[in-house]
Scaffold this motif. Structure first.
Motif, PDB file in Angstrom:
ATOM      1  N   PHE A   1       0.854  -1.189   0.000  1.00  0.00           N
ATOM      2  CA  PHE A   1       0.000   0.000   0.000  1.00  0.00           C
ATOM      3  C   PHE A   1       0.887   1.236   0.000  1.00  0.00           C
ATOM      4  O   PHE A   1       1.478   1.587   1.011  1.00  0.00           O
TER       5      PHE A   1
ATOM      6  N   ASN B   1       1.341   7.022  -3.974  1.00  0.00           N
ATOM      7  CA  ASN B   1       1.185   6.700  -5.385  1.00  0.00           C
ATOM      8  C   ASN B   1      -0.092   7.326  -5.935  1.00  0.00           C
ATOM      9  O   ASN B   1      -1.171   7.199  -5.342  1.00  0.00           O
TER      10      ASN B   1
ATOM     11  N   VAL C   1      -3.017   5.008  -6.325  1.00  0.00           N
ATOM     12  CA  VAL C   1      -3.611   4.627  -5.040  1.00  0.00           C
ATOM     13  C   VAL C   1      -4.438   5.772  -4.477  1.00  0.00           C
ATOM     14  O   VAL C   1      -5.511   5.560  -3.901  1.00  0.00           O
TER      15      VAL C   1
ATOM     16  N   PRO D   1      -7.883   3.766  -3.829  1.00  0.00           N
ATOM     17  CA  PRO D   1      -7.117   2.970  -2.863  1.00  0.00           C
ATOM     18  C   PRO D   1      -7.660   1.571  -2.637  1.00  0.00           C
ATOM     19  O   PRO D   1      -7.001   0.741  -1.993  1.00  0.00           O
TER      20      PRO D   1
ATOM     21  N   ALA E   1      -5.610  -1.833  -3.530  1.00  0.00           N
ATOM     22  CA  ALA E   1      -4.462  -2.023  -2.635  1.00  0.00           C
ATOM     23  C   ALA E   1      -4.932  -2.385  -1.231  1.00  0.00           C
ATOM     24  O   ALA E   1      -4.329  -3.237  -0.554  1.00  0.00           O
TER      25      ALA E   1
END
Length: 407
Positions: free
Chosen positions: A5, A9, A12, A16, A19
């Motif tokens: 995680f 990024n 992400v 999210p 992840a």
């Protein structure tokens, strides 16, 4: 080592959930060296931990205490103020402070706001229709809750934009923005301004009480319920800050969810006159991509979970967004369904003694706003990619460009 995680990024930040799902499946009690804390991702673990006194909400005092002396001295106002927020305190101080603020969000007080909220929504929809393309966050999702909480507290509406700037600067620190290099100095300056502003407002209400929360707070101080002026001012700042942040992201994320699921938008439009259907739709917005990514605690006493031992001083990120997609709790959790029967089990507002104080108001604003939006707007479409906040605490949009026409 594979990074499961990466909160920095861009992919992400935008989404999210894949992840978080990998974490929940493979390492539900995960040490994240980049964030410097444990990430919890399973619904049952998070729900249990939110009520465990071994995980403390008093995270501001140790944070400031561990700063270098020169840095700490430059943030003295911020440190002293944040330590007084109820959300960063444990019992017994939390119990006393929250009990005083609870008076602003009684069932009757919130219900009485419904016609005022509807009037504000109608006016904001008028502004959305003035241009064929507009930022839904700037033009609607922020000004609605900011105006409502200002009315509740007793802040003059002409000061809302000024308070927004201070609140944004404070939010870059409180909500753990990772891209704002000067967030500490900005937040410290903002808290000085807000302290002065609400100190003046309290004095004005002491001389001339009115029917608002600021007057009620002053009366509470005069009875001795607040220990001092600083606690009173901190309560007002917290109410203003927390009173709009969550709702802004509920409205923004909710609109984006509807845009990405046009059949669900049409179903809500068709059922907008049914209070039960509207309420269920708002709960699904809160669950599926709600305004809370995580809550943060500090380990106060050794805490064992899933074979991992957390030590005093460790930070714990309770990933509420992951809990709300846990297949052990929700049927087909990655499906956005406004008629879902289990949405209201979500943990978006937290759980236990720190359950979000403004949850009833946030729900009311969503339940009033979306039916009016869908009644008056047609051909709503994205005009640009969504601009997501990089916060590790909230899940929300900086901007949402849309196109629409009048119904």
């Amino acid at each position: 080592m594979t990074v499961l995680f990466d909160a920095r990024n861009a992919a992400v930040i935008a989404d999210p959930y894949p992840a978080l799902a990998r974490l929940r499946e493979t390492d539900p009690v995960h040490w994240d060296a980049r964030l410097g804390g444990w990430l919890l991702t399973r619904y049952d673990d998070i729900r249990r931990s939110l009520r465990d006194p071994r995980l403390s909400s008093d995270r501001m005092r140790p944070f400031f205490a561990h700063l270098p002396e020169k840095t700490r001295d430059g943030m003295a106002d911020l440190g002293a103020h944040m330590a007084l927020w109820a959300v960063f305190n444990d019992p017994p101080d939390h119990t006393r402070l929250r009990g005083l603020m609870n008076r602003a969000f009684t069932t009757s007080a919130v219900a009485a706001l419904r016609p005022k909220v509807a009037t504000i929504v109608e006016g904001l929809v008028d502004t959305l229709l003035q241009e064929p393309e507009t930022d839904f966050i700037a033009r609607f999702a922020y000004p609605l809750p900011a105006t409502v909480i200002a009315l509740l507290i007793g802040v003059p509406l002409e000061d809302v934009e000024l308070l927004k700037q201070w609140s944004d600067d404070l939010g870059s620190f409180v909500l753990a923005s990772r891209l704002s290099a000067d967030k500490y100095s900005r937040a410290n300056a903002a808290i000085r301004e807000m302290n002065a502003y609400f100190g003046d407002l309290a004095e004005a209400r002491r001389r001339n009480p009115t029917d608002d929360v600021a007057s009620a707070m002053v009366a509470a101080q005069q009875r001795g319920d607040f220990l001092n002026r600083d606690e009173l001012v901190a309560a007002c700042v917290l109410l203003l800050f927390a009173g709009h942040e969550t709702t802004t992201h509920l409205l923004g994320n909710g609109m984006l969810a509807l845009l990405r699921h046009p059949a669900q938008m049409q179903a809500l439009r068709a059922g907008r006159g049914n209070e039960g259907q509207v309420s269920a739709a708002v709960e699904e917005m809160l669950r599926w991509d709600g305004p809370s990514l995580a809550q943060v605690r500090v380990v106060a006493a050794e805490y064992e979970l899933g074979g991992k031992v957390m030590q005093p001083g460790d930070r714990v990120f309770q990933m509420l967004a992951a809990a709300n997609r846990d297949p052990e709790t929700f049927a087909d959790p990655d499906r956005f369904d406004i008629a879902r029967a289990d949405s209201n089990r979500h943990l978006t507002f937290g759980f236990g003694i720190h359950f979000c104080l403004g949850a009833p108001l946030a729900r009311l604003e969503g339940q009033v706003a979306f039916p009016i939006l869908l009644e008056r707007l047609r051909d709503i479409a994205l005009a640009a990619p969504p601009d997501w906040s990089d916060s590790i605490v909230v899940r929300g949009l900086n901007g949402l460009q849309i196109r629409c026409t009048a119904a």
